[in-house]
Design a protein around this motif. Structure first.
Motif, short mmCIF file in Angstrom:
data_model
loop_
_atom_site.label_atom_id
_atom_site.label_comp_id
_atom_site.label_asym_id
_atom_site.label_seq_id
_atom_site.Cartn_x
_atom_site.Cartn_y
_atom_site.Cartn_z
N ARG A 240 0.85 -1.19 0.00
CA ARG A 240 0.00 0.00 0.00
C ARG A 240 0.89 1.25 0.00
O ARG A 240 1.91 1.31 0.68
N GLU A 241 0.48 2.27 -0.80
CA GLU A 241 1.17 3.55 -0.77
C GLU A 241 0.73 4.34 0.47
O GLU A 241 -0.42 4.25 0.90
N THR A 242 1.67 5.12 1.01
CA THR A 242 1.35 6.01 2.12
C THR A 242 1.32 7.45 1.61
O THR A 242 1.61 7.73 0.45
N ARG A 243 0.99 8.35 2.50
CA ARG A 243 0.93 9.76 2.11
C ARG A 243 2.30 10.41 1.97
O ARG A 243 2.40 11.60 1.73
N ALA A 244 3.35 9.59 2.11
CA ALA A 244 4.70 10.09 1.87
C ALA A 244 5.15 9.85 0.44
O ALA A 244 6.26 10.24 0.07
N VAL A 245 4.34 9.18 -0.39
CA VAL A 245 4.71 8.93 -1.78
C VAL A 245 4.84 10.26 -2.52
O VAL A 245 3.95 11.11 -2.45
N TYR A 246 5.96 10.42 -3.21
CA TYR A 246 6.20 11.63 -4.00
C TYR A 246 5.99 12.90 -3.16
O TYR A 246 5.33 13.85 -3.56
N ARG A 247 6.56 12.85 -1.94
CA ARG A 247 6.51 14.00 -1.05
C ARG A 247 7.87 14.22 -0.40
O ARG A 247 8.63 13.27 -0.18
N THR A 248 8.17 15.49 -0.09
CA THR A 248 9.34 15.79 0.71
C THR A 248 9.02 15.52 2.17
O THR A 248 7.88 15.20 2.52
N ARG A 249 10.03 15.66 3.02
CA ARG A 249 9.80 15.45 4.45
C ARG A 249 8.77 16.45 4.97
O ARG A 249 7.97 16.14 5.84
N ALA A 250 8.75 17.68 4.37
CA ALA A 250 7.80 18.70 4.81
C ALA A 250 6.42 18.50 4.20
O ALA A 250 5.48 19.22 4.54
N GLY A 251 6.27 17.53 3.28
CA GLY A 251 4.97 17.24 2.71
C GLY A 251 4.73 17.88 1.35
O GLY A 251 3.63 17.75 0.78
N ALA A 252 5.73 18.57 0.78
CA ALA A 252 5.55 19.19 -0.54
C ALA A 252 5.63 18.13 -1.63
O ALA A 252 6.25 17.07 -1.46
N LEU A 253 4.98 18.41 -2.79
CA LEU A 253 4.97 17.47 -3.91
C LEU A 253 6.38 17.28 -4.45
O LEU A 253 7.13 18.25 -4.64
N ALA A 254 6.77 16.02 -4.69
CA ALA A 254 8.05 15.67 -5.32
C ALA A 254 7.75 14.71 -6.46
O ALA A 254 7.49 13.54 -6.24
N VAL A 255 7.75 15.22 -7.72
CA VAL A 255 7.37 14.39 -8.86
C VAL A 255 8.51 13.47 -9.24
O VAL A 255 9.66 13.69 -8.84
N PRO A 256 8.25 12.40 -10.00
CA PRO A 256 9.33 11.53 -10.45
C PRO A 256 10.37 12.32 -11.24
O PRO A 256 10.05 13.25 -11.99
N MET A 257 11.62 11.94 -11.07
CA MET A 257 12.73 12.67 -11.68
C MET A 257 12.58 12.79 -13.19
O MET A 257 12.89 13.84 -13.77
N ARG A 258 12.09 11.74 -13.84
CA ARG A 258 12.03 11.74 -15.30
C ARG A 258 11.10 12.83 -15.82
O ARG A 258 11.21 13.23 -16.98
N PHE A 259 10.18 13.31 -14.97
CA PHE A 259 9.29 14.37 -15.41
C PHE A 259 10.05 15.67 -15.72
O PHE A 259 9.59 16.51 -16.50
N ALA A 260 11.23 15.85 -15.08
CA ALA A 260 11.96 17.10 -15.24
C ALA A 260 12.80 17.15 -16.50
O ALA A 260 13.24 18.23 -16.92
N PHE A 261 13.06 15.98 -17.11
CA PHE A 261 13.92 15.98 -18.30
C PHE A 261 13.28 16.82 -19.41
O PHE A 261 12.12 16.63 -19.77
N GLY A 262 14.08 17.78 -19.91
CA GLY A 262 13.56 18.67 -20.94
C GLY A 262 12.90 19.91 -20.37
O GLY A 262 12.37 20.72 -21.13
#
Length: 723
Positions: A80-102
């Motif tokens: 099960r995913e938790t609410r920490a998925v794709y989040r920083t320690r402070a709770g901000a959104l952290a998208v998958p790295m590949r999204f940033a390419f380009g």
């Protein structure tokens, strides 16, 4: 969160305007992308916010999130995913790295780098593909002046080790970014396993927990906008052709399908590539490229820089397919790629020969390996005791058949036990069996039996515990548990039963016990109750009565059988009188003070039960004794008067009395006692101190225990008056 292989019809195809497919992944996966268009930093931030910097999950996936548990290891069940998925320690959104390419990352935006394929084994050493990916990530951080790297780890190992490894891995990532992006300042922190993105499943399925999150915390000043140069002359536009042939890089068997990756053609033929087709021997069909984590799963930690990933699903396990791909553009289909083969795998079949045996609070499950392992070695087994609602790891022996024992269960409960095998592709179907947890009954309660001759009335109560299954019946022992036998019983109260034990022998002791049994066996015996059947003694024999005066002596023989209990005494009855306790003198009874006449005597023996039948003696005649007076003398001298009488004694006399001239009976003071005669003195109250004259008479009678007897003869009194 799901780690199942996506359907070939479900994965989305993202095609960039440049004609290169951009396959983005939540795992650490590469994708082919077009070179980014040069823009200002501000323009890049707006574009990022409005396009690429978005949460990659669906609303349904977000709703399925669970809160981050305080004790992740306590969670059991599927991944099960938790609410920490794709989040920083402070709770901000952290998208998958590949999204940033380009694209250019803006201040406050964060990227997640999955742990799969990022580091070698359990170390902090970056892999070669990881270094290449970070080199590309540095391009997206061109306007960054400062970044923060947060390290995380899975909770499958010691917490201190996880925290140290997470920090060192985060440091390696920041160090690499600073190396390829000079002037970039970095800070590092390791949070270890305290904020897992995934819970449940196996450590292999929780690779996302071994992640590094990079957050841009500072921005460099925007460079001056260069003047727009005069564009060169536009050359003639060539005529478009079909695209070149892709290069099939690899094909890998997976659960009921295959994953494959291929490189785009080196030439799009002068027309943007609009898609791809794949042939597995049944004709060409559209390729649905895998995105996000599905692409990462496809490349399995060895993602190439510019590969496109897709899958074929729904294949029968252990089926081998030959694949080739081709590209499409506005002109048509290009040439096919090279051909590669792979075999589809599957999940194991159900374990075999499952048997479950219940005992006292315990279940023991025994089972064999599955007939088919699905093309991949079985690496674990799971067992459920509630029909598949909850599963736990089965601690099995090294070789089949396997045995798993579960304790602490409730007696009287039937459990739906299921066992399933797992390989690298997941868990297969389960084998099931039901079993009752139960044991033998407890001990019945037994009251003291009541004796009635050679029978006993036995009352017992149901045990407090039936062991978890119905009591079938009861057994009885009369020899302290040496032998047991079934018996019939009746209900006399709720859960209280009774039976009659017959055929007992007088005087013999019996140790009575009762026990219950159910289909699990015979329970412990009740407390022991000892009984000894007894009755009244037999009748005494040879009763003979002999009279002597008013005394009767009764001789008899004791009963031949005491009734099983010691004779405590005897009773005697005279004629139709009452029974009275008798005092024994040896083996005879002596009764004094018997009345005159003819009598019969009855004798009976007594024990704890009661009195025996009576035996009757012979008739005894008691003749009243009459003493004979044969001489009397009357003296008067000096004013003193007294009378002497001589008489023959009778048996049984206690004393004697005399009567003068028919007056009252006066006591006789014995002054001489011979063998059968006595001389006694009688004080005459009539004459007193004065001598009587004239003829006088005297009679004597005996007084026995029966009272005064008949008077004897009348004897004249001889006078002797002394001067």
């Amino acid at each position: 969160m799901s780690f199942s292989v996506p359907s070939r019809r479900v994965a989305a195809l993202a095609v960039a305007a440049s004609g290169l497919a951009a396959v983005l992944s939540g795992a650490f996966a590469p994708a082919a992308t077009a070179a980014p268009t040069t823009t200002s930093a501000a323009t890049a931030v707006v574009a990022a916010k409005s396009s690429w910097f978005v949460d990659p999950r669906t609303p349904a996936q977000r709703r399925a999130e669970v809160a981050v548990p305080r004790k992740p290891a306590a969670y059991r069940g599927r991944v099960r995913e938790t609410r920490a998925v794709y989040r920083t320690r402070a709770g901000a959104l952290a998208v998958p790295m590949r999204f940033a390419f380009g694209h250019q990352v803006a201040k406050g935006q964060a990227l997640t780098l999955d742990g799969r394929g990022l580091f070698s084994g359990g170390s902090n050493t970056l892999t070669t593909p990881a270094k290449a990916q970070l080199r590309r990530l540095a391009d997206s951080l061109a306007n960054a002046s400062k970044v923060r790297c947060e390290g995380y780890a899975d909770y499958s190992g010691p917490a201190s080790k996880a925290r140290s490894l997470a920090r060192s891995r985060a440091a390696k990532v920041c160090q690499r970014l600073a190396t390829v992006n000079p002037g970039l300042r970095t800070s590092t922190v390791g949070y270890g396993s305290h904020r897992p993105a995934v819970v449940g499943g196996t450590p292999r399925q929780r690779q996302l927990n071994r992640r590094v999150v990079v957050e841009m915390t500072g921005t460099r000043p925007a460079p001056a906008t260069p003047s727009t140069p005069t564009p060169p002359p536009v050359p003639p536009v060539p005529q478009p052709q079909v695209p070149g042939a892709p290069v099939l890089d690899h094909v890998t068997g997976v659960d009921q399908g295959v994953y494959y990756g291929f490189a785009a053609p080196t030439s799009d033929g002068g027309s943007p590539i609009t898609g791809y087709q794949v042939d597995s021997g049944t004709g060409w069909e559209t390729v649905q490229p895998l995105l996000g984590r599905s692409a990462a799963t496809a490349c399995r930690g060895a993602c190439g820089e510019d590969l496109i990933y897709a899958s074929l699903t729904g294949l029968t396990p252990e089926t081998t397919v030959d694949l080739r791909v081709r590209a499409l553009n506005g002109v048509g289909a290009g040439g096919p790629s090279n051909s590669l083969s792979a075999t589809a795998f599957g999940r194991p079949s159900a374990p075999t020969n499952l048997t479950v045996v219940g005992d006292d609070g315990t279940l023991t499950a025994t089972f064999g390996a599955p007939e088919h392992d699905g093309g991949s070695e079985v690496d674990s087994y799971e067992i459920s005791y509630d029909g598949g609602e909850h599963w736990s790891s089965a601690d099995i022996d090294s070789s089949a058949p396997y045995t798993v024992t579960k304790t602490g269960l409730d007696n009287g409960t039937t459990y739906d036990v299921r066992v399933r095998a797992s390989n690298q592709w997941g868990s297969g179907p389960s084998a099931s069996a039901q079993a009752l947890v139960a044991t033998v009954p407890g001990a019945p309660t037994l009251e003291q039996p009541e004796l009635d001759g050679t029978s006993a009335w036995v009352v017992f109560g149901r045990p407090e515990s039936d062991g978890g299954t119905r009591i079938i019946s009861y057994e009885l022992s009369t020899d302290g548990g040496e032998t047991w036998r079934p018996f019939l019983f009746t209900d006399i109260e709720p859960f209280v039963y009774a039976t009659t034990v017959t055929g007992l022998s007088y005087g013999e002791s019996y140790d009575v016990q009762v026990r219950a049994f159910n289909d699990r066996g015979r329970g412990p015996a009740s407390a022991t109750r000892t009984i000894t059947p007894v009755t009244v003694p037999d009748v005494p024999t040879d009763v003979v009565a002999t009279a002597s005066g008013s005394t009767v002596t009764i001789a008899f023989e004791a009963p031949s059988f005491d009734g099983g209990s010691e004779i405590t005494g005897y009773q005697v009855k005279v004629d139709d009188g009452d029974w009275a306790a008798a005092v024994l003198d040896g083996n005879q009874i002596v009764l004094g003070g018997q009345t005159w006449g003819t009598h019969v005597y009855q004798v009976r023996a007594v024990n704890v039960v009661g009195a025996s039948p009576s035996a009757t003696s012979n008739q005894v005649v008691l003749t009243e004794p009459t003493p004979m007076a044969y001489r009397s003398e009357y003296y008067y001298s000096g004013g003193q008067v007294w009378t002497y009488v001589y008489y023959r004694t009778v048996p049984g006399a206690l004393r004697y009395e005399a009567q003068l001239d028919g007056g009252e009976w006066l006591p006789i003071s014995v002054e001489a006692d011979w063998v059968s005669e006595q001389r006694g003195r009688v004080d005459d109250p009539v004459c007193g101190a004065t001598a009587c004259t004239g003829d006088r008479t005297i009679r004597v009678r005996a007084v026995t225990a029966a009272g005064p007897g008949n008077p004897g003869n009348s004897l004249p009194v001889t006078y002797y008056i002394l001067g």
